[in-house]
Design an enzyme around this catalytic site. Structure first.
Site, short mmCIF file in Angstrom:
data_model
loop_
_atom_site.label_atom_id
_atom_site.label_comp_id
_atom_site.label_asym_id
_atom_site.label_seq_id
_atom_site.Cartn_x
_atom_site.Cartn_y
_atom_site.Cartn_z
N SER A 130 0.96 -1.25 0.06
CA SER A 130 -0.04 -0.21 -0.01
C SER A 130 0.98 1.34 0.01
O SER A 130 2.11 1.16 0.70
CB SER A 130 -0.87 0.04 1.28
OG SER A 130 -1.80 1.24 1.22
N TYR A 143 -2.07 0.06 10.20
CA TYR A 143 -2.07 -0.44 8.91
C TYR A 143 -0.67 0.08 8.03
O TYR A 143 -0.09 -0.92 7.51
CB TYR A 143 -3.46 0.06 8.19
CG TYR A 143 -3.48 -0.39 6.56
CD1 TYR A 143 -3.85 -1.63 6.38
CD2 TYR A 143 -3.26 0.46 5.46
CE1 TYR A 143 -3.85 -2.13 5.14
CE2 TYR A 143 -3.38 0.24 4.32
CZ TYR A 143 -3.62 -1.04 4.15
OH TYR A 143 -3.97 -1.81 2.68
#
Length: 269
Positions: A130, A143
């Site tokens: 990501s 995250y």
């Protein structure tokens, strides 16, 4: 001979889009899901039962695929979970679950396929990370940390397996129009929390970004290009210009200037 591709988390979103696109390009595609029967009528390719956090489940799934096809040419590590919340108020079990799925999970699957790829003298492993992994994002710190850890792990691992003819790379997507916002863990917005207002505003902004995200087919096309590339790069980034440019800015701006930019973006004090 058509290449055999295994995609973790292939039942929906980016994973499903990648599988459908590769299927159209005449690859032999298998996906994985924790509950494959749930998607048996909607998946365009077979789904194997796999829980990436369970080594026995991973090994059994890979063994079943090898019994059917005899080889694995491409692994796309796509399975992952989202998690948001003030770090102070995020339960430790949820933090551990995020690392178990987003970091240890891909490592488990890589370990399961490497002996076969090494024996073949070839193979490609593509890890979906990501853009959030390139920076510590407020209320998405856990995250960001899981994806950053995966990026660094693969940097090392690709050098270790190069001698065996195995290629490895990372693709860091920005915001894509998938159901990740609905399925990720949100730390509860506590009424008496000192983070209540800013966390709530940030959640709304994150959901808006996903709703306005790009078509997952864009990721699928990049995956296909990487599979067909002789020497893939270490990192790829796929997203809007601003999302990719934010990674460049982090490299060239002073830390506090970049931090101020993020605070302004998320409308934080």
């Amino acid at each position: 001979m058509s290449k055999v591709v295994l995609i973790t988390g292939g039942s929906s979103g980016i994973g499903k889009a990648i599988g459908a696109y590769l299927l159209s390009k005449n690859y032999v595609v298998y996906g994985t899901s924790r509950n494959p029967d749930k998607y048996s009528d909607t998946s365009p390719f077979p789904l194997l039962k796999m829980e990436v956090t369970c080594l026995e489940s991973v090994q059994e799934s890979v063994s079943n695929l090898l019994q059917q096809e005899g080889r694995i040419d491409v692994l796309v590590n796509n399975a992952g979970v989202g998690i948001t919340g003030p770090i102070e108020e995020t339960p430790n079990p949820e933090i551990e679950k995020a690392f178990a799925t987003n970091l240890y999970g891909p490592i488990n699957v890589i370990k399961a396929v490497l002996p076969t790829m090494r024996k073949q003298g070839s193979g490609t492993v593509i890890n979906i990370t990501s853009i959030a992994g390139y920076m510590g994002l407020p209320y998405r710190g856990i995250y960001s940390a899981t994806k950053a850890a995966l990026e660094i792990t693969i940097e090392a691992l690709r050098m270790e397996v190069r001698q065996f003819g195995v290629k490895m790379t990372n693709i860091a997507p920005g915001d894509f129009a998938t159901n990740i916002a609905a399925s990720r863990y949100h730390a509860p917005q506590l009424e008496n929390s000192p983070y209540k207002k800013e966390y709530g505003n940030t959640l709304k902004l994150m959901d808006e970004h996903v709703d306005a995200g790009e078509d997952p087919d864009k990721m699928a096309k990049v995956v296909h290009q990487i599979i067909e590339t002789k020497n893939p790069k270490v990192h790829y980034k796929v997203g809007s210009f601003l999302q990719k440019f934010s990674v460049v800015l982090k490299k060239i701006l002073p830390d506090k200037t970049y931090e101020r930019m993020l605070l302004n973006h998320y409308k934080l004090k």
